[in-house]
Scaffold this motif. Structure first.
Motif, mmCIF file in Angstrom:
data_model
loop_
_atom_site.group_PDB
_atom_site.id
_atom_site.type_symbol
_atom_site.label_atom_id
_atom_site.label_comp_id
_atom_site.label_asym_id
_atom_site.label_seq_id
_atom_site.Cartn_x
_atom_site.Cartn_y
_atom_site.Cartn_z
ATOM 1 N N GLN A 1 8.142 -2.440 0.486
ATOM 2 C CA GLN A 1 8.146 -1.166 -0.237
ATOM 3 C C GLN A 1 9.562 -0.764 -0.642
ATOM 4 O OE1 GLN A 1 5.933 1.688 2.110
ATOM 5 N NE2 GLN A 1 4.084 0.443 2.098
ATOM 6 N N GLY B 1 2.190 -0.168 -4.833
ATOM 7 C CA GLY B 1 1.944 0.851 -3.819
ATOM 8 C C GLY B 1 0.963 1.915 -4.256
ATOM 9 N N GLN B 2 0.520 1.851 -5.505
ATOM 10 C CA GLN B 2 -0.431 2.816 -6.048
ATOM 11 C C GLN B 2 -1.819 2.167 -6.154
ATOM 12 O OE1 GLN B 2 0.680 5.927 -6.602
ATOM 13 N NE2 GLN B 2 2.729 5.230 -5.988
ATOM 14 N N PRO B 3 -2.882 2.998 -6.241
ATOM 15 C CA PRO B 3 -4.203 2.409 -6.525
ATOM 16 C C PRO B 3 -4.167 1.594 -7.811
ATOM 17 C CG PRO B 3 -4.425 4.703 -5.851
ATOM 18 C CD PRO B 3 -2.955 4.460 -6.037
ATOM 19 N N VAL C 1 -4.045 -7.220 -5.320
ATOM 20 C CA VAL C 1 -4.590 -5.919 -4.904
ATOM 21 C C VAL C 1 -5.129 -6.087 -3.491
ATOM 22 C CG1 VAL C 1 -6.314 -4.140 -5.397
ATOM 23 C CG2 VAL C 1 -5.161 -5.333 -7.288
ATOM 24 N N LYS D 1 -7.685 -2.181 0.317
ATOM 25 C CA LYS D 1 -7.866 -0.753 0.077
ATOM 26 C C LYS D 1 -7.815 -0.402 -1.409
ATOM 27 C CE LYS D 1 -5.847 0.560 4.537
ATOM 28 N NZ LYS D 1 -4.768 1.337 5.209
ATOM 29 N N ASN E 1 -5.165 -1.018 -3.410
ATOM 30 C CA ASN E 1 -3.812 -0.713 -3.842
ATOM 31 C C ASN E 1 -3.119 -1.972 -4.360
ATOM 32 O OD1 ASN E 1 -3.953 2.031 -3.042
ATOM 33 N ND2 ASN E 1 -3.539 1.433 -0.928
ATOM 34 N N VAL F 1 -0.262 -4.325 -4.419
ATOM 35 C CA VAL F 1 0.804 -4.583 -3.450
ATOM 36 C C VAL F 1 1.894 -5.493 -3.973
ATOM 37 C CG1 VAL F 1 -0.667 -4.165 -1.440
ATOM 38 C CG2 VAL F 1 -0.511 -6.467 -2.393
#
Length: 350
Positions: free
Chosen positions: A182, A219-221, A325, A328, A330, A332
């Motif tokens: 991240q 880091g986002q959907p 993805v 969850k 997201n 990555v």
């Protein structure tokens, strides 16, 4: 049992390039043969031993077996290199370790060996290049951002007058390590340095701008799909809930995209029971072309045809482009180089 042996042998030498039987080995494409020779002896040994039942504590599928046995082999060779500094074949062992650590995500284990190579005056150029790569990626995996970027600067300066492809691949691998931690700013800094080093190359500049733009999605959907697949079923992320998805933006007239297909086929077979799916987003102009290509190549994952909706949502202008993805939903990792796919899928899916 025979099916498992065939699957193991298939992974070592792709059947799209070579047919391997116990009686009739045939020559494979040199490039992919080199890529998978790493697994050859291991897979043959595993195949011969497959007739015996696995102990209770042994891996229960091919993917976990391959990972555990490859890891054990790597550890044995590392121990050999560390314990026999005067062995005449130690340089070969060190070179093997440095070459195969990054594709497995094990670069942290051999940083000290890589640093020894860089301090030696007699190391050959190929060995030095492998050592630099290990140090750069290993520092990033440890979270040492500034030292990793400094090491990248040194490496890029040594490449300035060369073809940029090797530098681009290295920077993509480094950016993936930062994405997993991240560290978006660090990943952007990687592409800033690549642009600076090749400031006279407009293709490198444009590619870096596009990749920095996609980093904002990490880091986002994952952006919505909302397009039909080739069978007419609407795609949405709910259908992939609980699965890791490798999203491949490609086209049938894209040579680099086609070069990745043998690897994607292998990953699809290996991870079929591990909760990993591949989703191909084709930028071809007509669905008939993609249908025919899919049938001819026997591609078993889902496809959609889209230029105007999904690609812009993922900020994709140039292909090939591979993204991951997580379970969850997201995003990555974006712009994943092919050599990093397997270890990345194992890590995200684990």
């Amino acid at each position: 049992m025979l099916r498992d042996i065939e699957r193991a042998t298939w992974y070592a030498c792709p059947t799209s390039l070579t047919l391997v039987t116990w009686n009739e080995p045939r020559l494979a494409d040199d490039m992919l043969l080199r890529q998978y020779l790493f697994y050859g002896e291991l897979i043959v040994a595993a195949a011969w031993a497959w007739h015996a039942p696995l102990p209770a504590n042994e891996p229960s599928n091919f993917s976990s077996l391959l990972t555990s046995q490859t890891r054990a082999t790597f550890a044995s060779i590392l121990r050999y290199a560390e314990e026999r500094p005067a062995a005449p074949d130690r340089p070969a062992a060190v070179h093997w370790l440095l070459q195969h650590a990054p594709p497995n995500g094990w670069e942290q284990d051999v940083i000290s060996l890589a640093e020894q190579v860089l301090r030696a005056e007699s190391a050959d150029p190929d060995l030095i290049a492998s050592a630099r790569r290990v140090v750069i990626l290993g520092l990033a995996s440890r979270g040492e951002v500034a030292p990793a970027l400094d090491a990248l600067d040194l490496d890029l300066r040594s490449r300035r007058l060369r073809n940029p492809n090797g530098a681009i691949e290295l920077c993509q691998s480094l950016a993936v390590r930062f994405q997993l931690r991240q560290e978006r700013a660090a990943a952007e800094a990687v592409y800033d340095r690549l642009q600076t080093n090749y400031f006279l190359n407009p293709e490198v500049r444009d590619a870096c701008d596009a990749r920095k733009e996609r980093l904002r999605l990490v880091g986002q959907p994952a952006p919505p799909l909302d397009v039909p697949d080739l069978d007419g079923r609407m795609l949405d992320w709910q259908q992939f809930q609980g699965q890791v998805v490798l999203v491949d933006f490609w086209a049938t007239n894209c040579r680099p995209c086609l070069d990745e297909l043998p690897r994607l086929k292998q990953l699809a077979r290996e991870f079929r029971t591990n909760g990993v799916e591949i989703l191909g987003i084709s930028l071809d102009p007509d669905v008939e072309t993609v249908h025919a290509f899919r049938q001819a190549q026997r591609l078993e994952w889902r496809f959609a045809l889209d230029r105007d909706q999904v690609a812009p949502r993922f900020r994709v202008r140039l292909i090939p482009c591979l993204m991951v993805v997580d379970r969850k939903g997201n995003l990555v990792a974006v712009d994943v180089p092919p050599d990093d796919l397997r270890w990345l899928l194992l890590r995200v899916g684990g």
